[in-house]
Design a protein around this motif. Structure first.
Motif, PDB file in Angstrom:
ATOM      1  N   MET A   1       0.827  -1.199   0.000  1.00 59.94           N
ATOM      2  CA  MET A   1       0.000   0.000   0.000  1.00 59.94           C
ATOM      3  C   MET A   1       0.867   1.257   0.000  1.00 59.94           C
ATOM      4  SD  MET A   1      -3.093  -0.917   2.648  1.00 59.94           S
ATOM      5  CE  MET A   1      -4.217  -2.280   2.325  1.00 59.94           C
ATOM      6  N   ASP A   2       0.392   2.299  -0.651  1.00 57.39           N
ATOM      7  CA  ASP A   2       1.090   3.577  -0.717  1.00 57.39           C
ATOM      8  C   ASP A   2       0.637   4.425   0.473  1.00 57.39           C
ATOM      9  OD1 ASP A   2       2.061   6.093  -1.235  1.00 57.39           O
ATOM     10  OD2 ASP A   2       1.755   5.943  -3.399  1.00 57.39           O
ATOM     11  N   VAL A   3       1.518   4.530   1.469  1.00 56.63           N
ATOM     12  CA  VAL A   3       1.152   5.253   2.685  1.00 56.63           C
ATOM     13  C   VAL A   3       0.848   6.720   2.402  1.00 56.63           C
ATOM     14  CG1 VAL A   3       1.920   5.951   4.985  1.00 56.63           C
ATOM     15  CG2 VAL A   3       2.497   3.689   4.117  1.00 56.63           C
ATOM     16  N   ASP A   4       1.645   7.351   1.550  1.00 57.10           N
ATOM     17  CA  ASP A   4       1.433   8.763   1.240  1.00 57.10           C
ATOM     18  C   ASP A   4       0.067   8.972   0.591  1.00 57.10           C
ATOM     19  OD1 ASP A   4       3.875   9.431   2.280  1.00 57.10           O
ATOM     20  OD2 ASP A   4       4.920   9.322   0.347  1.00 57.10           O
ATOM     21  N   ALA A   5      -0.279   8.071  -0.343  1.00 60.53           N
ATOM     22  CA  ALA A   5      -1.574   8.197  -1.015  1.00 60.53           C
ATOM     23  C   ALA A   5      -2.714   7.993  -0.018  1.00 60.53           C
ATOM     24  CB  ALA A   5      -1.685   7.185  -2.151  1.00 60.53           C
ATOM     25  N   ASP A  23      -8.963   3.718  10.844  1.00 62.80           N
ATOM     26  CA  ASP A  23      -8.916   2.393  11.467  1.00 62.80           C
ATOM     27  C   ASP A  23      -9.210   1.297  10.446  1.00 62.80           C
ATOM     28  OD1 ASP A  23      -8.381   3.720  13.773  1.00 62.80           O
ATOM     29  OD2 ASP A  23     -10.391   3.504  14.637  1.00 62.80           O
ATOM     30  N   ALA A  24     -10.127   1.586   9.520  1.00 68.98           N
ATOM     31  CA  ALA A  24     -10.454   0.588   8.499  1.00 68.98           C
ATOM     32  C   ALA A  24      -9.264   0.353   7.584  1.00 68.98           C
ATOM     33  CB  ALA A  24     -11.663   1.062   7.689  1.00 68.98           C
ATOM     34  N   ARG A  25      -8.579   1.434   7.191  1.00 75.36           N
ATOM     35  CA  ARG A  25      -7.401   1.301   6.322  1.00 75.36           C
ATOM     36  C   ARG A  25      -6.277   0.557   7.036  1.00 75.36           C
ATOM     37  NH1 ARG A  25      -8.581   1.646   1.093  1.00 75.36           N
ATOM     38  NH2 ARG A  25      -9.491   3.644   0.484  1.00 75.36           N
ATOM     39  N   ALA A  26      -6.080   0.856   8.317  1.00 81.15           N
ATOM     40  CA  ALA A  26      -5.042   0.168   9.081  1.00 81.15           C
ATOM     41  C   ALA A  26      -5.359  -1.320   9.186  1.00 81.15           C
ATOM     42  CB  ALA A  26      -4.920   0.793  10.470  1.00 81.15           C
ATOM     43  N   SER A  27      -6.628  -1.636   9.381  1.00 75.44           N
ATOM     44  CA  SER A  27      -7.040  -3.043   9.465  1.00 75.44           C
ATOM     45  C   SER A  27      -6.801  -3.754   8.140  1.00 75.44           C
ATOM     46  CB  SER A  27      -8.524  -3.118   9.851  1.00 75.44           C
ATOM     47  OG  SER A  27      -8.961  -4.457   9.891  1.00 75.44           O
ATOM     48  N   GLU A  28      -7.098  -3.080   7.038  1.00 74.55           N
ATOM     49  CA  GLU A  28      -6.868  -3.675   5.723  1.00 74.55           C
ATOM     50  C   GLU A  28      -5.376  -3.971   5.521  1.00 74.55           C
ATOM     51  OE1 GLU A  28      -8.419  -0.937   2.888  1.00 74.55           O
ATOM     52  OE2 GLU A  28     -10.510  -1.184   3.523  1.00 74.55           O
ATOM     53  N   ALA A  29      -4.530  -3.035   5.964  1.00 76.91           N
ATOM     54  CA  ALA A  29      -3.082  -3.229   5.821  1.00 76.91           C
ATOM     55  C   ALA A  29      -2.615  -4.417   6.662  1.00 76.91           C
ATOM     56  CB  ALA A  29      -2.345  -1.963   6.225  1.00 76.91           C
ATOM     57  N   ARG A  30      -3.163  -4.541   7.882  1.00 77.64           N
ATOM     58  CA  ARG A  30      -2.772  -5.679   8.728  1.00 77.64           C
ATOM     59  C   ARG A  30      -3.204  -6.993   8.101  1.00 77.64           C
ATOM     60  NH1 ARG A  30      -3.956  -2.008  12.961  1.00 77.64           N
ATOM     61  NH2 ARG A  30      -6.137  -2.651  12.999  1.00 77.64           N
ATOM     62  N   ALA A  32      -3.544  -7.555   5.022  1.00 71.50           N
ATOM     63  CA  ALA A  32      -2.682  -7.781   3.858  1.00 71.50           C
ATOM     64  C   ALA A  32      -1.257  -8.137   4.264  1.00 71.50           C
ATOM     65  CB  ALA A  32      -2.680  -6.543   2.970  1.00 71.50           C
ATOM     66  N   GLY A  33      -0.972  -8.161   5.563  1.00 65.41           N
ATOM     67  CA  GLY A  33       0.359  -8.515   6.038  1.00 65.41           C
ATOM     68  C   GLY A  33       1.342  -7.362   6.034  1.00 65.41           C
ATOM     69  N   GLU A  34       0.880  -6.137   5.792  1.00 67.79           N
ATOM     70  CA  GLU A  34       1.770  -4.974   5.765  1.00 67.79           C
ATOM     71  C   GLU A  34       1.701  -4.278   7.121  1.00 67.79           C
ATOM     72  OE1 GLU A  34       1.812  -2.598   2.193  1.00 67.79           O
ATOM     73  OE2 GLU A  34       0.466  -3.994   1.197  1.00 67.79           O
ATOM     74  N   ARG A  35       2.359  -4.869   8.101  1.00 64.62           N
ATOM     75  CA  ARG A  35       2.279  -4.378   9.475  1.00 64.62           C
ATOM     76  C   ARG A  35       2.904  -2.991   9.635  1.00 64.62           C
ATOM     77  NH1 ARG A  35       0.398  -8.009  12.875  1.00 64.62           N
ATOM     78  NH2 ARG A  35       0.302 -10.205  12.264  1.00 64.62           N
ATOM     79  N   ALA A  36       3.996  -2.741   8.939  1.00 66.49           N
ATOM     80  CA  ALA A  36       4.639  -1.430   9.048  1.00 66.49           C
ATOM     81  C   ALA A  36       3.711  -0.336   8.524  1.00 66.49           C
ATOM     82  CB  ALA A  36       5.955  -1.420   8.278  1.00 66.49           C
ATOM     83  N   VAL A  37       3.061  -0.628   7.393  1.00 65.15           N
ATOM     84  CA  VAL A  37       2.114   0.327   6.830  1.00 65.15           C
ATOM     85  C   VAL A  37       0.946   0.523   7.786  1.00 65.15           C
ATOM     86  CG1 VAL A  37       0.480   0.748   4.954  1.00 65.15           C
ATOM     87  CG2 VAL A  37       2.736  -0.199   4.451  1.00 65.15           C
TER      88      VAL A  37
END
Length: 306
Positions: A1-5, A23-30, A32-37
């Motif tokens: 995921m593009d954090v800036d976008a 919170d929804a975007r953070a959950s989607e990133a988790r 997707a396995g992108e914990r740092a994002v």
């Protein structure tokens, strides 16, 4: 995921929508396995209402935002060199431009479905003044991701005007006078910024008036359509009632004719009854006489046999 976008997307939402979307975007990133994002997104702070309004302004016209920062830079450069009267004139233009931009931000907020008060508009003015002296805040604002108002600054720290010979006893040379080119350039930038802002404000006001007029026209059309529908309904009901009245008139006429026929029949039947009653009376009288005569004969016969 593009954090800036994602960050740019989230800070474009109204403040009351920010937390749930973040919170929804953070959950989607988790997921997707992108914990740092996910961690970076979860750490994003909800913008204040005034910061969100200021962000709207920069998002609507980044070029205008850049011009304001250029005006601030011109003031920083001119702070050392311009004569007092010219510096006051340039600073005055800056205040006019910022006030106009704050009003524009308030209009944009209303168009985005988030009406704001005059107090918030004043906070936006303070933010615009502050970003002129805070480079990091200025970049965040131009990018449309400012979180809160920067610390208010008075003047340009570290850029005090160079003191003249009378105030610097250790100086052996007077400060160089401002060049005509420097003054002209600063004035030109300020005038261009003021003209651009005035044009933008006029455009915003015209757009708001046009949208308001369109809304009023649409509302008037809706009222007219409702009135026409009501008129059509009333006409239909009147026609139905008149038809019913006509039908009832026909029924009344037939009932009147039937009443006349029945009245005539009643009169005829009454006369027949009267005649029949008279005939019955005569018959009863004749029968009574016959009975009396029969009784007399019986009595006479009994007397003769005895």
């Amino acid at each position: 995921m593009d954090v800036d976008a994602l960050t740019h997307e989230l800070y474009g939402l109204r403040p009351q929508e920010f937390t749930a979307a973040r919170d929804a975007r953070a959950s989607e990133a988790r997921v997707a396995g992108e914990r740092a994002v996910a961690k970076r997104i979860a750490e994003l702070r909800k913008p204040t209402l005034a910061a969100w309004c200021a962000n709207l302004l920069a998002r609507a016209d980044e070029a205008q935002a850049r011009r304001l920062l250029e005006l601030g830079q011109a003031l920083r450069e001119a702070h050392r060199t311009l004569a007092g009267e010219e510096l006051r004139e340039l600073s005055g233009r800056q205040h006019v431009v910022i006030a106009a931009m704050a009003r524009q931000a308030r209009v944009l907020a209303g168009e985005a479905g988030q009406p704001v008060s005059e107090g918030v508009q004043h906070e936006v003015e303070q933010i615009l003044h502050a970003v002129l002296t805070d480079h990091d805040a200025a970049e965040a604002w131009v990018g449309g991701v400012l979180v809160k108002a920067p610390h208010a600054a008075v003047g340009f720290a570290g850029l005090e005007p160079v003191p003249d010979a009378t105030s610097r006893r250790t100086s052996t040379t007077a400060p160089a006078p401002p060049s005509a080119e420097t003054r002209a350039r600063a004035r030109s930038r300020a005038q261009a910024q003021a003209a651009a802002q005035a044009k933008a404000e006029a455009k915003t006001k015209a757009k708001a008036l046009a949208e308001r007029a369109a809304g009023e026209a649409e509302q008037a059309e809706a009222v007219l359509a409702q009135a026409e529908a009501e008129l059509s309904d009333q006409r239909a009901r009147l026609a139905a009632l008149e038809e019913e009245i006509a039908s009832l008139g026909e029924k009344l006429a037939r009932a009147g004719a039937e009443r006349d026929r029945l009245t005539t029949g009643v009169d005829t039947a009454t006369r027949h009854q009267d005649r029949a009653e008279q005939q019955a009376k005569k018959a009863r009288e004749a029968a009574l006489k016959a009975t009396d005569a029969l009784d007399a004969l019986r009595d006479a016969s009994s007397a003769a046999s005895g």
